[in-house]
Write a protein that holds these residues in place. Structure first.
Motif, short mmCIF file in Angstrom:
data_model
loop_
_atom_site.label_atom_id
_atom_site.label_comp_id
_atom_site.label_asym_id
_atom_site.label_seq_id
_atom_site.Cartn_x
_atom_site.Cartn_y
_atom_site.Cartn_z
N ILE A 3 91.54 51.33 -0.63
CA ILE A 3 90.43 50.71 -1.35
C ILE A 3 89.28 51.69 -1.32
O ILE A 3 88.85 52.13 -0.25
N ILE A 4 88.80 52.06 -2.47
CA ILE A 4 87.68 52.99 -2.61
C ILE A 4 86.43 52.18 -2.87
O ILE A 4 86.42 51.26 -3.69
N ILE A 5 85.35 52.53 -2.17
CA ILE A 5 84.08 51.84 -2.36
C ILE A 5 83.19 52.74 -3.21
O ILE A 5 82.81 53.84 -2.79
N ASN A 6 82.88 52.29 -4.41
CA ASN A 6 82.06 53.06 -5.36
C ASN A 6 80.60 52.59 -5.34
O ASN A 6 79.97 52.48 -6.38
N THR A 28 71.51 47.56 8.04
CA THR A 28 70.90 48.79 8.52
C THR A 28 71.23 49.95 7.59
O THR A 28 72.27 49.94 6.90
N LEU A 29 70.36 50.94 7.58
CA LEU A 29 70.61 52.14 6.77
C LEU A 29 71.92 52.81 7.19
O LEU A 29 72.68 53.29 6.35
N ALA A 30 72.18 52.82 8.49
CA ALA A 30 73.40 53.46 9.00
C ALA A 30 74.64 52.76 8.45
O ALA A 30 75.58 53.41 7.98
N ASN A 31 74.67 51.43 8.50
CA ASN A 31 75.84 50.70 8.01
C ASN A 31 75.98 50.80 6.49
O ASN A 31 77.09 50.92 5.97
N LEU A 32 74.87 50.79 5.78
CA LEU A 32 74.93 50.94 4.32
C LEU A 32 75.41 52.35 3.96
O LEU A 32 76.18 52.53 3.02
N SER A 33 74.99 53.32 4.73
CA SER A 33 75.42 54.70 4.50
C SER A 33 76.92 54.84 4.71
O SER A 33 77.60 55.55 3.96
N LYS A 36 78.44 53.44 1.62
CA LYS A 36 78.16 54.33 0.49
C LYS A 36 79.04 55.58 0.53
O LYS A 36 79.48 56.06 -0.51
N ASN A 37 79.30 56.08 1.73
CA ASN A 37 80.09 57.31 1.87
C ASN A 37 81.59 57.05 2.01
O ASN A 37 82.34 57.95 2.37
N ASN A 38 81.99 55.80 1.74
CA ASN A 38 83.40 55.41 1.74
C ASN A 38 84.08 55.62 3.08
O ASN A 38 85.24 56.01 3.16
N LYS A 39 83.34 55.38 4.18
CA LYS A 39 83.87 55.54 5.53
C LYS A 39 84.15 54.21 6.21
O LYS A 39 84.64 54.17 7.32
N ALA A 40 83.84 53.10 5.55
CA ALA A 40 84.01 51.77 6.15
C ALA A 40 85.47 51.38 6.20
O ALA A 40 86.25 51.67 5.29
N LYS A 41 85.85 50.71 7.27
CA LYS A 41 87.21 50.17 7.42
C LYS A 41 87.27 48.73 6.93
O LYS A 41 88.35 48.23 6.64
N ALA A 42 86.11 48.06 6.86
CA ALA A 42 86.05 46.66 6.43
C ALA A 42 84.65 46.37 5.93
O ALA A 42 83.70 47.11 6.22
N VAL A 43 84.53 45.31 5.16
CA VAL A 43 83.23 44.85 4.70
C VAL A 43 83.26 43.32 4.69
O VAL A 43 84.24 42.71 4.26
N ARG A 44 82.22 42.72 5.22
CA ARG A 44 82.13 41.26 5.22
C ARG A 44 81.87 40.77 3.81
O ARG A 44 81.15 41.41 3.04
N LEU A 45 82.45 39.63 3.49
CA LEU A 45 82.23 39.05 2.17
C LEU A 45 80.77 38.70 1.97
O LEU A 45 80.25 38.82 0.85
N SER A 46 80.07 38.30 3.01
CA SER A 46 78.64 37.99 2.88
C SER A 46 77.84 39.25 2.54
O SER A 46 76.89 39.20 1.75
N GLN A 58 79.55 42.88 -10.23
CA GLN A 58 80.71 42.16 -9.73
C GLN A 58 81.38 42.99 -8.62
O GLN A 58 81.24 44.22 -8.60
N PRO A 59 82.11 42.33 -7.70
CA PRO A 59 82.80 43.09 -6.65
C PRO A 59 83.70 44.20 -7.21
O PRO A 59 83.79 45.28 -6.63
N GLY A 60 84.33 43.94 -8.34
CA GLY A 60 85.19 44.94 -8.96
C GLY A 60 84.45 46.17 -9.47
O GLY A 60 85.05 47.21 -9.72
N ASP A 61 83.12 46.05 -9.60
CA ASP A 61 82.31 47.21 -9.98
C ASP A 61 82.14 48.16 -8.80
O ASP A 61 81.84 49.34 -8.98
N ILE A 62 82.33 47.64 -7.60
CA ILE A 62 82.13 48.41 -6.37
C ILE A 62 83.45 48.81 -5.72
O ILE A 62 83.59 49.91 -5.21
N LEU A 63 84.42 47.89 -5.73
CA LEU A 63 85.69 48.12 -5.06
C LEU A 63 86.76 48.53 -6.06
O LEU A 63 86.88 47.95 -7.13
N GLN A 64 87.57 49.52 -5.67
CA GLN A 64 88.64 50.01 -6.53
C GLN A 64 89.88 50.25 -5.69
O GLN A 64 89.81 50.87 -4.62
N TYR A 65 91.03 49.76 -6.15
CA TYR A 65 92.30 49.99 -5.47
C TYR A 65 92.95 51.24 -6.04
O TYR A 65 93.07 51.40 -7.26
#
Length: 78
Positions: A3-6, A28-33, A36-46, A58-65
């Motif tokens: 899953i790529i985070i755009n 936090t800026l650190a978590n948003l970064s 943004k840099n596509n290093k997250a292993k998970a993201v909360r739906l909230s 839309q979520p599909g504008d940000i997430l890409q399989y």
């Protein structure tokens, strides 16, 4: 599978900086970064909900399989 985070793309389209978006999403800026840099292993739906609200998308504008390329295309093992 990946899953790529755009997030950076949507931020650029909406002309929002990291600090501004972090304040609107209450993250936090650190978590948003990390997102943004596509290093997250998970993201909360909230969090995804808050980002979509702030960026008016839309979520599909940000997430890409993206399907991973197989290491050995001849192998059918599970």
């Amino acid at each position: 599978m990946s899953i790529i985070i755009n997030l950076d793309v949507m931020m650029a389209k909406r002309k929002k900086g990291l600090t501004e978006l972090a304040g609107e999403v209450d993250i936090t800026l650190a978590n948003l970064s990390i997102l943004k840099n596509n290093k997250a292993k998970a993201v909360r739906l909230s969090t995804l909900n808050a980002i979509c609200k702030a960026l008016e998308c839309q979520p599909g504008d940000i997430l890409q399989y993206v399907e991973d390329e197989e290491e050995d295309s001849g192998s059918n093992s599970l």
